[in-house]
Design a protein around this motif. Structure first.
Motif, short mmCIF file in Angstrom:
data_model
loop_
_atom_site.label_atom_id
_atom_site.label_comp_id
_atom_site.label_asym_id
_atom_site.label_seq_id
_atom_site.Cartn_x
_atom_site.Cartn_y
_atom_site.Cartn_z
N LEU A 278 7.16 18.75 35.90
CA LEU A 278 8.21 19.46 35.17
C LEU A 278 7.73 19.88 33.79
CD1 LEU A 278 11.14 20.45 34.94
CD2 LEU A 278 11.69 18.23 33.94
N ILE A 279 7.03 18.99 33.11
CA ILE A 279 6.53 19.31 31.78
C ILE A 279 5.60 20.52 31.85
CG2 ILE A 279 5.06 18.48 29.89
CD1 ILE A 279 6.24 15.66 30.46
N ASN A 280 4.75 20.55 32.87
CA ASN A 280 3.84 21.69 33.04
C ASN A 280 4.61 22.99 33.26
OD1 ASN A 280 1.69 19.94 32.81
ND2 ASN A 280 1.30 19.81 35.00
N THR A 281 5.67 22.91 34.07
CA THR A 281 6.47 24.10 34.35
C THR A 281 7.20 24.58 33.10
OG1 THR A 281 6.79 23.33 36.63
CG2 THR A 281 8.23 25.09 35.87
N SER B 65 19.19 18.25 45.75
CA SER B 65 17.96 17.46 45.67
C SER B 65 18.24 15.99 45.89
CB SER B 65 17.30 17.64 44.31
OG SER B 65 17.98 16.88 43.32
N GLY B 66 17.16 15.23 46.03
CA GLY B 66 17.22 13.79 46.01
C GLY B 66 17.21 13.29 44.57
N PHE C 126 12.68 16.48 39.47
CA PHE C 126 11.58 16.84 38.58
C PHE C 126 10.24 16.81 39.31
CE2 PHE C 126 12.95 12.46 38.07
CZ PHE C 126 11.80 11.72 38.25
N LEU C 127 10.21 16.12 40.47
CA LEU C 127 9.02 16.11 41.31
C LEU C 127 9.18 17.03 42.52
CD1 LEU C 127 8.23 12.29 41.23
CD2 LEU C 127 6.73 14.11 40.40
N VAL D 50 11.06 23.70 39.41
CA VAL D 50 11.56 25.01 39.00
C VAL D 50 13.09 24.99 38.91
CG1 VAL D 50 11.73 27.44 39.67
CG2 VAL D 50 9.55 26.23 39.90
N GLU D 51 13.74 24.27 39.83
CA GLU D 51 15.19 24.17 39.81
C GLU D 51 15.67 23.40 38.58
OE1 GLU D 51 19.10 24.73 41.65
OE2 GLU D 51 17.20 25.78 41.48
#
Length: 256
Positions: A25-28, A232-233, A237-238, A242-243
């Protein structure tokens, strides 16, 4: 952009996780170069055994990270997940809010977090609503607990069981002493807050998420409190970073 628009995101991770779990998530988020991002390690997670860190240490880690961002001139969106919601309620106090002529925390995004009323405990929520989810919690007998069935309870939306199993290897122990105890703070009463329901969450089941949010709305507050849903579950973030970026951006726009 509003002067209260966040320029930094402070992530407060959950009990069985480390900051490294948030790297996708941080990368995105970093691709937009819009935010400075911090995800401090909560000491009670992956602590030595027998554990030494408590919830107070987790609170201190979050407050230190927040103060560093404020000193850098940032307004902050706090993104808390799971147990991170408990830490957020205690760590995010009024002295860290953005005031008229200064920087600080401006909003909250609660991603399937524990949302416990002031004066109540985790145990009170369980007594009121029943078992929270399908996590099979193992006890090491030294004060630490772990998730026996992390692939099924944390990563049920991953799809590939091999990938889910690999992710589960990254899970860590949690010092159970850090979890219980009365909650005193409620920054969501003061700050614009978005709660994100995770519809397929098996760790904190959707009906429980809804009940905690209903209690928060019934309790009232001076700030705007909105909700959003993702399919999501427990760990979007994994599984779908993007969501999560979408809901982060929506929270920023909602409270602009």
């Amino acid at each position: 952009m509003s002067s209260q628009n966040p320029t930094a995101i402070l992530i407060i991770h959950g009990a069985f996780f480390l900051p490294s779990s948030w790297q996708p998530l941080i990368n995105t988020l970093a691709q937009s170069q819009q935010y400075t991002i911090r995800c401090p390690h909560l000491p009670s997670c992956g602590d030595e055994r027998p554990p030494k860190a408590t919830r107070d240490d987790d609170i201190a880690a979050v407050r230190t990270a927040a103060k560093e961002l404020i000193d850098m001139g940032h307004n902050i969106l706090v993104l808390a997940h799971s147990y991170g919601g408990i830490v957020a309620c205690e760590a995010i106090t009024k002295d860290l809010y953005a005031h008229a002529n200064g920087n600080g925390i401006v909003s909250l995004l609660l991603l399937s977090t524990w949302l416990i009323q002031p004066g109540h405990t985790f145990e009170d929520v369980i007594t009121k609503y029943g078992l929270p989810g399908e996590v099979d919690v193992g006890n090491n007998g030294d004060g630490t607990v772990f998730a026996k069935n992390a692939p099924a309870s944390f990563y049920n939306d991953i799809g590939d069981p091999v990938v889910a199993g690999e992710l589960a290897k990254e899970n860590v122990t949690h010092n159970w002493v850090a979890g219980p105890g009365k909650i005193n703070g409620a920054p969501w009463m003061d700050l614009p807050t978005m709660y994100v329901f995770c519809r397929r969450d098996l760790a904190i089941l959707l009906p429980l998420q809804r009940c905690m949010v209903r209690d928060a709305l019934d309790a009232g507050g001076r700030a705007r409190f909105v909700t959003e849903e993702i399919d999501s579950g427990h760990c979007p973030f994994l599984s779908m970073p993007v969501e999560v970026v979408r809901v982060v951006n929506k929270a920023v726009e909602e409270f602009d």
